[in-house]
Motif scaffolding. Structure first.
Motif, PDB file in Angstrom:
ATOM      1  N   SER A  61      23.931  42.820  13.433  1.00 36.15           N
ATOM      2  CA  SER A  61      23.208  41.887  12.558  1.00 36.15           C
ATOM      3  C   SER A  61      23.963  40.576  12.416  1.00 36.15           C
ATOM      4  O   SER A  61      23.351  39.497  12.389  1.00 36.15           O
ATOM      5  N   LEU A  62      25.286  40.654  12.362  1.00 33.48           N
ATOM      6  CA  LEU A  62      26.099  39.436  12.292  1.00 33.48           C
ATOM      7  C   LEU A  62      25.869  38.573  13.528  1.00 33.48           C
ATOM      8  O   LEU A  62      25.666  37.357  13.426  1.00 33.48           O
ATOM      9  N   LEU A  63      25.877  39.189  14.700  1.00 31.75           N
ATOM     10  CA  LEU A  63      25.634  38.437  15.932  1.00 31.75           C
ATOM     11  C   LEU A  63      24.242  37.813  15.924  1.00 31.75           C
ATOM     12  O   LEU A  63      24.072  36.662  16.339  1.00 31.75           O
ATOM     13  N   MET A  64      23.249  38.552  15.458  1.00 41.46           N
ATOM     14  CA  MET A  64      21.883  38.030  15.435  1.00 41.46           C
ATOM     15  C   MET A  64      21.771  36.808  14.527  1.00 41.46           C
ATOM     16  O   MET A  64      21.023  35.866  14.825  1.00 41.46           O
ATOM     17  N   LEU A  65      22.517  36.793  13.439  1.00 44.22           N
ATOM     18  CA  LEU A  65      22.503  35.642  12.541  1.00 44.22           C
ATOM     19  C   LEU A  65      23.195  34.447  13.188  1.00 44.22           C
ATOM     20  O   LEU A  65      22.704  33.317  13.106  1.00 44.22           O
ATOM     21  N   VAL A  66      24.344  34.683  13.826  1.00 48.27           N
ATOM     22  CA  VAL A  66      25.061  33.597  14.495  1.00 48.27           C
ATOM     23  C   VAL A  66      24.198  33.002  15.607  1.00 48.27           C
ATOM     24  O   VAL A  66      24.190  31.794  15.835  1.00 48.27           O
ATOM     25  N   ILE A 102      24.101  34.550  25.713  1.00 46.93           N
ATOM     26  CA  ILE A 102      24.064  35.844  25.025  1.00 46.93           C
ATOM     27  C   ILE A 102      23.927  36.953  26.055  1.00 46.93           C
ATOM     28  O   ILE A 102      23.107  36.872  26.965  1.00 46.93           O
ATOM     29  N   VAL A 103      24.749  37.989  25.904  1.00 45.76           N
ATOM     30  CA  VAL A 103      24.690  39.165  26.758  1.00 45.76           C
ATOM     31  C   VAL A 103      24.530  40.387  25.864  1.00 45.76           C
ATOM     32  O   VAL A 103      25.339  40.602  24.957  1.00 45.76           O
ATOM     33  N   PHE A 104      23.486  41.172  26.116  1.00 51.15           N
ATOM     34  CA  PHE A 104      23.214  42.358  25.311  1.00 51.15           C
ATOM     35  C   PHE A 104      23.575  43.629  26.085  1.00 51.15           C
ATOM     36  O   PHE A 104      23.820  43.605  27.294  1.00 51.15           O
ATOM     37  N   GLN A 105      23.584  44.744  25.375  1.00 52.58           N
ATOM     38  CA  GLN A 105      23.816  46.042  26.004  1.00 52.58           C
ATOM     39  C   GLN A 105      22.731  46.336  27.033  1.00 52.58           C
ATOM     40  O   GLN A 105      23.006  46.749  28.154  1.00 52.58           O
ATOM     41  N   LEU A 177      28.072  35.048  23.172  1.00 50.12           N
ATOM     42  CA  LEU A 177      27.895  36.170  22.263  1.00 50.12           C
ATOM     43  C   LEU A 177      27.607  37.410  23.102  1.00 50.12           C
ATOM     44  O   LEU A 177      26.677  37.407  23.914  1.00 50.12           O
ATOM     45  N   ALA A 178      28.393  38.456  22.926  1.00 46.07           N
ATOM     46  CA  ALA A 178      28.238  39.676  23.722  1.00 46.07           C
ATOM     47  C   ALA A 178      28.142  40.872  22.782  1.00 46.07           C
ATOM     48  O   ALA A 178      29.043  41.120  21.985  1.00 46.07           O
ATOM     49  N   ASP A 179      27.033  41.607  22.890  1.00 49.87           N
ATOM     50  CA  ASP A 179      26.777  42.761  22.021  1.00 49.87           C
ATOM     51  C   ASP A 179      26.864  44.042  22.843  1.00 49.87           C
ATOM     52  O   ASP A 179      25.948  44.356  23.597  1.00 49.87           O
TER      53      ASP A 179
END
Length: 233
Positions: A61-66, A102-105, A177-179
């Motif tokens: 959620s922190l990453l999504m806000l940033v 942005i890189v997601f899982q 940003l990498a999740d």
């Protein structure tokens, strides 16, 4: 006698990310759920920072806000000198395109497009006339110069994540940003992908915000912080 004047102080740069009392709550059938309950955090330009925490702690959620993909319900969030609360959805999308990768899982590649077409998407949205050429070079940098015309279904999981890395870095973002970027990969492939991610960040001078539950992976960053129950532990 020559009087020596004191050296002028070097002005410090503001952090690229500044969070103040950042909060996120959602309404559920059982009542309000407080996901983030007051986060204060500064991240400097060029820093690599790992955000640790168990599932449900609020780190994604922190990453999504940033990223401006969600709106905070309280507090302040400034990214690259911009107050995200002042931007509407379209303006946040333009800001994200100009400033972030942005890189997601999950790789989030478009299945009907080739690798080079996937990487070219953000470049085309930014109006780059050389989008295809830049995308092809980005794929060569991640070792996929021989896979330009392959679609996602024709690529392994590691190759798909490398396409996602190429897409994230091709526009030259200030912030990556990498999740959980290795969450869908085996350990050996995951290490190769992370080696590549850190190399690309170093070459670009990009700031890295890495979300992970793996302390070994987080330890590769210059700094780590832990979130528990929506607060910095």
């Amino acid at each position: 006698m020559i009087e020596l004047l004191p050296k002028a102080a070097t002005p410090s740069r503001p952090p690229i990310i500044s969070l103040r009392d950042l909060r996120l709550s959602i309404s559920a059938a059982a009542g309000t759920v407080n996901i983030l309950r007051g986060i204060d955090l500064d991240i400097e330009t060029g820093e690599t920072i790992g955000i640790l925490g168990p599932s449900g702690s609020g780190k994604t959620s922190l990453l999504m806000l940033v990223a401006g993909l969600e709106r905070a319900t309280g507090g302040a969030i400034t990214v690259a000198g911009t107050d995200l609360a002042r931007l509407d959805e379209d303006a946040r999308a333009r800001f994200r395109l100009a400033q972030m990768g942005i890189v997601f899982q999950s790789f989030h590649l478009i299945p009907t497009m080739t690798a080079v077409e996937n990487v070219a998407v953000p470049l085309e949205l930014a109006g780059r006339p050389d989008a295809t050429a830049v995308a092809a070079e980005a794929l060569r940098r991640v070792g996929l110069g021989h896979r330009l015309s392959h679609r996602p279904a024709q690529l392994s999981g590691g190759e798909q994540q490398r396409v996602a890395l190429a897409r994230a870095f091709a526009p030259g973002p200030r912030l990556l940003l990498a999740d959980e970027p290795t969450g869908n990969l085996d350990s050996e492939t995951g290490k190769l992908v992370m080696d590549l991610l850190f190399d690309l960040c170093g070459q670009a001078g990009a700031t890295l915000l890495l979300i992970t539950h793996d302390p070994v992976l987080a330890a590769r960053c210059g700094r780590t912080v832990t979130i528990k129950n929506g607060l910095l532990a």
